[in-house]
Design a protein around this motif. Structure first.
Motif: not given
Length: 645
Positions: A221-242
């Motif tokens: 359940e926890d893993r699926d959230f990160f795989l599907n959440d827009d913020f995690q996919r489009e911000v955290a995974a793309v830019y990180g802390s930049h």
């Protein structure tokens, strides 16, 4: 045991002896792991008033109960010691592979005491443990030492190493894990003071959980959230802390101002920094590739690859030092990793020195002719080399901003915007100022500030507010909840997210009441019954124990300060800000169960949390003298030199 491996490694460097100790089950339940285990050891084993660079200091390394279990974002190791930089509790938290390998080698914690007679490193290969002579790697930077050890033992190891900064006792030297992951607050200097060059670990055991199917379902359940959440996919995974360069108002020229998104130099925007990116990567077992891998395109270091350039480096060694060109910042990131230095503390000290220079408080005579003009990146890079080797003016900068101000005098302390020796700049009264003031490791954004402010949670934060978990109308209570959450994160071995957010810090918070998801995971992992109340109480137990530790170091209410610029502090506006801050402190101490006059946890509150031993000690009439930073050494007494990176 389930969840925990059941064994603590105790390393006595003076005796050259390593022993295995059984993990106490009641302690495991009360302190959970990671930061909890370490903070308890520091309180028990460090006497007030010791020299943090003396052999009496202790340094601990601990993963959490979820590390190695298959729960995403849980390969974090907590490194804790008496900080030689701030002279209070000093802990850093690093990602990568080390935490998982250590846990899978069979260990819940490493406790290091004493001092080796000559340089050594600790080799852990599951049950095989050995202290090895480190002569061939002493004097090497962290990258070189890691390469040497991997060549010797194979690529399936993880290495925690110090560079020349740690060997030369630069007070904010970091421990560097697998070349690119840093544990700050001076842990590298403490390792250097103990002649401990590295810890090398190989682990391939299974981390058993008590209820495998239940745990697996929760982890999914926890893993699926990160795989599907827009913020995690489009911000955290793309830019990180930049992404923080456009959202978090980084400082310019030693906090001359805080930059809005429109004011960020174009070359330092998240989009522009993509020019240097080769690929993205993640820590062990994490599904969010928040870290960049970059290539330096030109100059002395052309072609060199680096990794995990964070917002803190771009801000602290970049804009706040007056450097707005990206390539020098990439170079300085790699130098900090190689030499083993915290980019925040290093950047603060360099920016402070440049401010003093440009104000005429220090001159070329102080710097040995080294220019500290704001935009002079070449001289700033040279200063980083000097700091790591404690050469020239770098020997003073290596002491950190608070001690540097004491050494220089001339009114420099008026411009040292610190809380307990660490800095996040001057801020008006409010959540930022209060969070920096009450952090148990000095001014810091990771002790609760970002979560109390809700700056990075477009979906989760409003839901938590709507459900009543976050008392948003009461900023002080909001901070207390956020401190509890982030303490728990460090205890369970979880990542807070490169873009700090609630879903990263508190597993399953998107689905269950605030800490219920953590409680369910702990129950499934360990087989012991946890609930929201016991989990929250464990976090409070750790936080107040850390406050008690700092009280023994001479910390009291006056040190939970609001740093303001000298031109503001004596003005009507400044006095009003201080009054507001005092009101917020009163409310905070009431919530935390502290004496409002001293800021120290009350005996009654400590006893409620099962900290009777601390209550008894703090009831004694005298502590050590009032905190005034670490004991200073004569500058000529430090080791210095070795090969330049």
């Amino acid at each position: 045991m389930f969840g925990w491996m059941g064994t603590v490694l105790r390393v006595d460097l003076t005796a050259g002896k390593v022993t295995r100790e059984k993990l106490d089950e009641s302690l495991a339940r009360d302190y959970i792991g990671g930061r909890g285990f370490n903070s308890r050891v520091l309180y028990d084993e460090i006497k007030p008033g010791i020299d943090p660079l003396g052999q009496e200091n202790v340094i601990c390394f601990a993963p959490g109960p979820f590390t190695g279990s298959g729960l995403t974002s849980s390969s974090r190791v907590e490194v804790s010691t008496l900080s030689p930089y701030s002279y209070i509790l000093g802990d850093g938290n690093a990602g990568g592979n080390f935490a998982t390998y250590l846990k899978r080698a069979g260990y819940d914690q490493i406790i290091v005491t004493g001092k080796a007679s000559s340089p050594v490193y600790l080799w852990i290969d599951n049950e095989e443990i050995q202290l090895c002579e480190a002569g061939p790697i002493w004097g090497l930077n962290t990258w070189e030492a890691t390469d040497y050890l991997q060549e010797r033992y194979g690529s399936d190891i993880s290495v925690a190493a110090i560079g020349q900064a740690g060997e030369n006792l630069v007070r904010y030297a970091s421990t560097i894990f697998d070349k690119y992951n840093s544990a700050a607050r001076g842990s590298g200097a403490v390792m250097g003071s103990k002649n401990l060059k590295a810890i090398v670990v190989r682990g391939n055991q299974k981390v058993a959980v008590a209820r495998p199917e239940e745990f697996k379902d929760l982890a999914r359940e926890d893993r699926d959230f990160f795989l599907n959440d827009d913020f995690q996919r489009e911000v955290a995974a793309v830019y990180g802390s930049h992404i923080g360069m456009g959202r978090w108002f980084p400082g310019l020229r030693y906090f001359e101002k805080y930059l809005s998104e429109e004011e960020i130099p174009h070359k330092l925007t998240p989009e522009a920094m993509k020019e240097f990116e080769v690929k993205r990567t993640a820590c062990y077992g994490c599904v969010v590739p928040c870290k960049d891998v970059f290539r330096i395109p030109e100059g002395e270091y052309a072609g060199e690859i680096g990794k995990a350039l964070e917002h803190e480096c771009i801000f602290c060694l970049g804009t706040n030092c007056g450097i707005t060109e990206p390539v020098p910042i990439l170079v300085m990131e790699n130098l900090a990793d190689k030499y083993g230095m915290c980019v925040v503390a290093l950047g603060n000290a360099v920016a402070f020195a440049k401010f003093l220079y440009n104000q005429g408080i220090i001159t070329d005579q102080d710097t040995g002719g080294l220019s500290l003009e704001w935009e002079d990146a070449t001289s700033q890079i040279q200063l980083l080399h000097q700091v790591a080797f404690r050469q020239g003016f770098g020997n003073i900068v290596a002491e950190g901003m608070y001690s540097m101000a004491k050494i220089l005098g001339r009114g420099a302390m008026d411009y040292c915007y610190h809380v307990k020796g660490d800095s996040r700049g001057p801020h008006p009264a409010g959540i930022f100022g209060l969070a920096h003031a009450t952090s148990t490791r000095g001014a810091d954004h990771l002790r609760g500030r970002s979560w109390a402010f809700g700056e990075n949670d477009p979906k989760i934060w409003p839901q938590l507010v709507e459900k009543g978990y976050i008392p948003v109308d009461d900023p002080v209570a909001t901070l207390a909840v956020s401190e509890r959450a982030t303490t728990l994160t460090d205890m369970i071995g979880r990542c807070k997210g490169a873009v700090n957010n609630w879903a990263s810090a508190v597993p399953l918070v998107h689905k269950y009441p605030l800490f219920e998801g953590v409680a369910r995971l702990l129950t499934a992992a360990t087989g012991q019954e946890f609930n929201e109340e016991t989990v929250a109480q464990a976090a409070d137990r750790v936080y107040l124990l850390e406050m008690a530790f700092n009280a023994r170091q001479g910390i009291s209410r006056k040190h939970d300060r609001l740093p303001l610029k000298p031109e503001i502090i004596n003005s009507e506006t400044g006095q009003e800000e201080l009054r507001k801050h005092d009101e917020m402190l009163n409310a905070y101490y009431s919530i935390r169960g502290c004496n409002p006059d001293t800021g120290i946890p009350s005996g009654e509150q400590l006893q409620k949390l099962g900290l009777d031993f601390a209550a008894r000690e703090l009831s004694e009439p005298e502590f050590q003298k009032e905190w005034d930073g670490p004991p200073l050494w004569p500058l000529e007494n430090y080791p210095r030199g070795e090969k330049r990176a």
